[in-house]
Motif scaffolding. Structure first.
Motif, PDB file in Angstrom:
ATOM      1  N   ALA A  98       0.836  -1.196   0.000  1.00 18.57           N
ATOM      2  CA  ALA A  98       0.000   0.000   0.000  1.00 18.57           C
ATOM      3  C   ALA A  98       0.875   1.251   0.000  1.00 18.57           C
ATOM      4  CB  ALA A  98      -0.914   0.008   1.222  1.00 18.57           C
ATOM      5  N   GLN A  99       0.289   2.324  -0.515  1.00 19.47           N
ATOM      6  CA  GLN A  99       1.044   3.574  -0.593  1.00 19.47           C
ATOM      7  C   GLN A  99       0.808   4.394   0.667  1.00 19.47           C
ATOM      8  OE1 GLN A  99       0.492   1.527  -3.572  1.00 19.47           O
ATOM      9  NE2 GLN A  99      -1.300   2.850  -3.519  1.00 19.47           N
ATOM     10  N   SER A 100       1.743   5.325   0.909  1.00 18.28           N
ATOM     11  CA  SER A 100       1.497   6.369   1.906  1.00 18.28           C
ATOM     12  C   SER A 100       2.107   7.652   1.381  1.00 18.28           C
ATOM     13  CB  SER A 100       2.069   6.001   3.267  1.00 18.28           C
ATOM     14  OG  SER A 100       3.460   5.992   3.235  1.00 18.28           O
ATOM     15  N   VAL A 101       1.534   8.762   1.805  1.00 17.94           N
ATOM     16  CA  VAL A 101       1.968  10.061   1.318  1.00 17.94           C
ATOM     17  C   VAL A 101       2.218  10.982   2.504  1.00 17.94           C
ATOM     18  CG1 VAL A 101       1.306  12.067  -0.050  1.00 17.94           C
ATOM     19  CG2 VAL A 101       0.684   9.777  -0.826  1.00 17.94           C
ATOM     20  N   THR A 102       3.326  11.677   2.453  1.00 17.36           N
ATOM     21  CA  THR A 102       3.706  12.595   3.523  1.00 17.36           C
ATOM     22  C   THR A 102       3.850  14.003   2.975  1.00 17.36           C
ATOM     23  OG1 THR A 102       4.952  10.819   4.587  1.00 17.36           O
ATOM     24  CG2 THR A 102       5.395  13.039   5.331  1.00 17.36           C
ATOM     25  N   GLN A 103       3.245  14.939   3.650  1.00 20.84           N
ATOM     26  CA  GLN A 103       3.462  16.351   3.353  1.00 20.84           C
ATOM     27  C   GLN A 103       3.925  16.979   4.664  1.00 20.84           C
ATOM     28  OE1 GLN A 103      -0.648  16.441   1.041  1.00 20.84           O
ATOM     29  NE2 GLN A 103       0.444  18.365   0.715  1.00 20.84           N
ATOM     30  N   LEU A 104       5.192  17.285   4.715  1.00 22.13           N
ATOM     31  CA  LEU A 104       5.782  17.700   5.982  1.00 22.13           C
ATOM     32  C   LEU A 104       5.331  19.080   6.430  1.00 22.13           C
ATOM     33  CD1 LEU A 104       9.399  16.320   5.621  1.00 22.13           C
ATOM     34  CD2 LEU A 104       7.543  15.437   7.043  1.00 22.13           C
ATOM     35  N   ASP A 105       4.971  19.923   5.491  1.00 22.75           N
ATOM     36  CA  ASP A 105       4.600  21.305   5.821  1.00 22.75           C
ATOM     37  C   ASP A 105       3.092  21.413   5.894  1.00 22.75           C
ATOM     38  OD1 ASP A 105       7.059  21.937   3.418  1.00 22.75           O
ATOM     39  OD2 ASP A 105       7.350  22.194   5.582  1.00 22.75           O
ATOM     40  N   SER A 106       2.566  21.702   7.071  1.00 25.24           N
ATOM     41  CA  SER A 106       1.114  21.845   7.175  1.00 25.24           C
ATOM     42  C   SER A 106       0.668  23.228   6.701  1.00 25.24           C
ATOM     43  CB  SER A 106       0.658  21.615   8.612  1.00 25.24           C
ATOM     44  OG  SER A 106       1.269  22.557   9.480  1.00 25.24           O
ATOM     45  N   GLN A 107       1.540  24.223   6.866  1.00 23.16           N
ATOM     46  CA  GLN A 107       1.209  25.584   6.436  1.00 23.16           C
ATOM     47  C   GLN A 107       2.438  26.217   5.809  1.00 23.16           C
ATOM     48  OE1 GLN A 107      -1.309  28.056   9.025  1.00 23.16           O
ATOM     49  NE2 GLN A 107      -1.090  26.461  10.573  1.00 23.16           N
ATOM     50  N   VAL A 108       2.202  26.935   4.710  1.00 20.12           N
ATOM     51  CA  VAL A 108       3.287  27.646   4.035  1.00 20.12           C
ATOM     52  C   VAL A 108       2.789  29.044   3.697  1.00 20.12           C
ATOM     53  CG1 VAL A 108       4.755  27.755   1.998  1.00 20.12           C
ATOM     54  CG2 VAL A 108       4.313  25.549   3.091  1.00 20.12           C
ATOM     55  N   PRO A 109       3.287  30.060   4.421  1.00 20.53           N
ATOM     56  CA  PRO A 109       2.958  31.434   4.060  1.00 20.53           C
ATOM     57  C   PRO A 109       4.037  32.010   3.155  1.00 20.53           C
ATOM     58  CG  PRO A 109       3.891  31.357   6.271  1.00 20.53           C
ATOM     59  CD  PRO A 109       3.977  29.966   5.701  1.00 20.53           C
ATOM     60  N   VAL A 110       3.636  32.665   2.096  1.00 18.84           N
ATOM     61  CA  VAL A 110       4.598  33.313   1.192  1.00 18.84           C
ATOM     62  C   VAL A 110       4.014  34.634   0.729  1.00 18.84           C
ATOM     63  CG1 VAL A 110       5.682  31.208   0.346  1.00 18.84           C
ATOM     64  CG2 VAL A 110       3.672  32.101  -0.808  1.00 18.84           C
ATOM     65  N   PHE A 111       4.914  35.541   0.334  1.00 20.03           N
ATOM     66  CA  PHE A 111       4.445  36.811  -0.201  1.00 20.03           C
ATOM     67  C   PHE A 111       4.124  36.666  -1.689  1.00 20.03           C
ATOM     68  CE2 PHE A 111       4.605  39.532   3.342  1.00 20.03           C
ATOM     69  CZ  PHE A 111       5.680  39.153   4.126  1.00 20.03           C
ATOM     70  N   GLU A 112       3.198  37.476  -2.124  1.00 24.51           N
ATOM     71  CA  GLU A 112       2.814  37.486  -3.535  1.00 24.51           C
ATOM     72  C   GLU A 112       4.044  37.707  -4.411  1.00 24.51           C
ATOM     73  OE1 GLU A 112      -0.032  40.529  -4.384  1.00 24.51           O
ATOM     74  OE2 GLU A 112      -0.891  39.423  -6.069  1.00 24.51           O
ATOM     75  N   GLU A 113       4.075  36.997  -5.512  1.00 26.77           N
ATOM     76  CA  GLU A 113       5.132  37.029  -6.525  1.00 26.77           C
ATOM     77  C   GLU A 113       6.407  36.298  -6.086  1.00 26.77           C
ATOM     78  OE1 GLU A 113       5.789  40.940  -8.044  1.00 26.77           O
ATOM     79  OE2 GLU A 113       3.695  41.242  -8.596  1.00 26.77           O
ATOM     80  N   ALA A 114       6.419  35.747  -4.891  1.00 20.66           N
ATOM     81  CA  ALA A 114       7.559  34.943  -4.458  1.00 20.66           C
ATOM     82  C   ALA A 114       7.403  33.522  -4.985  1.00 20.66           C
ATOM     83  CB  ALA A 114       7.644  34.932  -2.938  1.00 20.66           C
ATOM     84  N   PRO A 115       8.507  32.779  -5.074  1.00 18.98           N
ATOM     85  CA  PRO A 115       8.402  31.365  -5.470  1.00 18.98           C
ATOM     86  C   PRO A 115       7.968  30.522  -4.281  1.00 18.98           C
ATOM     87  CG  PRO A 115      10.690  31.932  -5.042  1.00 18.98           C
ATOM     88  CD  PRO A 115       9.898  33.212  -4.898  1.00 18.98           C
ATOM     89  N   VAL A 116       7.419  29.354  -4.575  1.00 20.28           N
ATOM     90  CA  VAL A 116       6.995  28.454  -3.505  1.00 20.28           C
ATOM     91  C   VAL A 116       7.264  27.011  -3.909  1.00 20.28           C
ATOM     92  CG1 VAL A 116       4.607  28.124  -4.311  1.00 20.28           C
ATOM     93  CG2 VAL A 116       5.134  27.952  -1.869  1.00 20.28           C
ATOM     94  N   GLU A 117       7.567  26.210  -2.921  1.00 16.71           N
ATOM     95  CA  GLU A 117       7.675  24.765  -3.119  1.00 16.71           C
ATOM     96  C   GLU A 117       6.908  24.075  -2.006  1.00 16.71           C
ATOM     97  OE1 GLU A 117      11.248  22.091  -4.357  1.00 16.71           O
ATOM     98  OE2 GLU A 117      11.279  22.158  -2.166  1.00 16.71           O
ATOM     99  N   LEU A 118       6.003  23.200  -2.378  1.00 18.57           N
ATOM    100  CA  LEU A 118       5.252  22.393  -1.418  1.00 18.57           C
ATOM    101  C   LEU A 118       5.774  20.964  -1.539  1.00 18.57           C
ATOM    102  CD1 LEU A 118       1.637  23.743  -2.024  1.00 18.57           C
ATOM    103  CD2 LEU A 118       3.443  24.679  -0.583  1.00 18.57           C
ATOM    104  N   ARG A 119       6.184  20.417  -0.417  1.00 20.65           N
ATOM    105  CA  ARG A 119       6.873  19.137  -0.461  1.00 20.65           C
ATOM    106  C   ARG A 119       5.916  17.955  -0.312  1.00 20.65           C
ATOM    107  NH1 ARG A 119      11.404  19.599   3.939  1.00 20.65           N
ATOM    108  NH2 ARG A 119       9.712  20.643   5.075  1.00 20.65           N
ATOM    109  N   CYS A 120       6.248  16.917  -1.053  1.00 18.85           N
ATOM    110  CA  CYS A 120       5.471  15.676  -0.983  1.00 18.85           C
ATOM    111  C   CYS A 120       6.435  14.511  -1.127  1.00 18.85           C
ATOM    112  CB  CYS A 120       4.427  15.621  -2.085  1.00 18.85           C
ATOM    113  SG  CYS A 120       3.597  14.019  -2.237  1.00 18.85           S
ATOM    114  N   ASN A 121       6.347  13.570  -0.222  1.00 20.66           N
ATOM    115  CA  ASN A 121       7.098  12.329  -0.332  1.00 20.66           C
ATOM    116  C   ASN A 121       6.142  11.164  -0.222  1.00 20.66           C
ATOM    117  OD1 ASN A 121       9.238  14.359   0.995  1.00 20.66           O
ATOM    118  ND2 ASN A 121      10.309  12.783  -0.176  1.00 20.66           N
ATOM    119  N   TYR A 122       6.461  10.099  -0.904  1.00 26.68           N
ATOM    120  CA  TYR A 122       5.578   8.935  -0.905  1.00 26.68           C
ATOM    121  C   TYR A 122       6.402   7.695  -0.593  1.00 26.68           C
ATOM    122  CZ  TYR A 122       7.635   7.682  -5.365  1.00 26.68           C
ATOM    123  OH  TYR A 122       8.527   7.323  -6.349  1.00 26.68           O
ATOM    124  N   SER A 123       5.717   6.686  -0.181  1.00 29.76           N
ATOM    125  CA  SER A 123       6.349   5.380  -0.043  1.00 29.76           C
ATOM    126  C   SER A 123       5.439   4.356  -0.686  1.00 29.76           C
ATOM    127  CB  SER A 123       6.591   5.030   1.427  1.00 29.76           C
ATOM    128  OG  SER A 123       5.383   4.872   2.103  1.00 29.76           O
TER     129      SER A 123
END
Lengths: 113, 116
Positions: free
Chosen positions: A1-26
């Motif tokens: 079976a698969q599992s999915v992890t998203q380590l960041d529950s909240q990500v605040p960023v300013f407008e026009e800034a870059p963003v990365e939302l992390r996801c890892n799976y097993s």
């Protein structure tokens, strides 16, 4: 079976800034990977997906995600975010039989003016 | 514009009362999911139907929850008796069985349940 992890529950960023939302799976088998977006008071919508082929996939609104098998990751990125990107983002995985569809816990992206 | 329709959108009830949530999947979709979303637990799969037959309801507390598909155009999720810990947003999603595994899953707007 698969599992999915998203380590960041909240990500605040300013407008026009870059963003990365992390996801890892097993998973012990090949997987399909997805990002869904949930805008306030709405259901989830498919944003982009990786099934096979090119490891870099893009959405129509400027997001992209890269499948990295060695790091078992599928991080979501955008070079310049807008206020309208404020939403919760869910990473998900299924095996390539379409079974065992699993969502991660979600990351709340808040874009600040 | 095809969409998954859920009713009611909001429900406030008292502990012990019966609650029924309804879902109209997109016409032609043969796969229906029920999810529960809370701040603490995130998205939890409660039940999964294909061609109206329940394939997986292992995520559903059996003593108080029941899910059915009386026909292809209606899915119901019932809680009896309801408890405060059932307060959550309940989502229905539908798709074609051949496409669900590739992410083609369409969600309704949810039913927000508050049990006092």
């Amino acid at each position: 079976a698969q599992s999915v992890t998203q380590l960041d529950s909240q990500v605040p960023v300013f407008e026009e800034a870059p963003v990365e939302l992390r996801c890892n799976y097993s998973s012990s088998v090949s997987v399909y990977l997805f990002w869904y977006v949930q805008y306030p008071n709405q259901g989830l919508q498919l944003l982009l997906k990786y099934l096979s082929g090119s490891t870099l996939v893009e959405s129509i609104n400027g997001f992209e995600a890269e499948f990295n098998k060695s790091q078992t990751s599928f991080h979501l990125r955008k070079p310049s975010v807008h206020i309208s990107d404020t939403a919760e983002y869910f990473c998900a995985a299924s095996d390539n039989y379409g079974q065992n569809f699993v969502f991660g816990p979600g990351t709340r992206l808040s874009v600040l003016p | 514009d095809a969409r998954v329709t859920q009713t009611p959108r909001h429900k406030v009830t008292e502990m012990g009362q019966e609650v029924t949530m309804r879902c109209q999947p997109i016409l032609g979709h043969n796969t229906v999911f029920w999810y529960r979303q809370t701040m603490m637990q995130g998205l939890e799969l409660l039940a999964y139907f294909r061609n109206r037959a329940p394939l997986d309801d292992s995520g559903m507390p059996k003593d108080r929850f029941s899910a059915e598909m009386p026909d292809a155009t209606l899915a119901t999720l019932k809680i009896q008796p309801s408890e405060p810990r059932d307060s959550a947003v309940y989502f229905c999603a539908s798709g074609l069985s051949a496409q669900v595994g590739t992410g083609e899953l369409f969600f309704g707007e949810g039913s927000r349940l508050t049990v006092l």
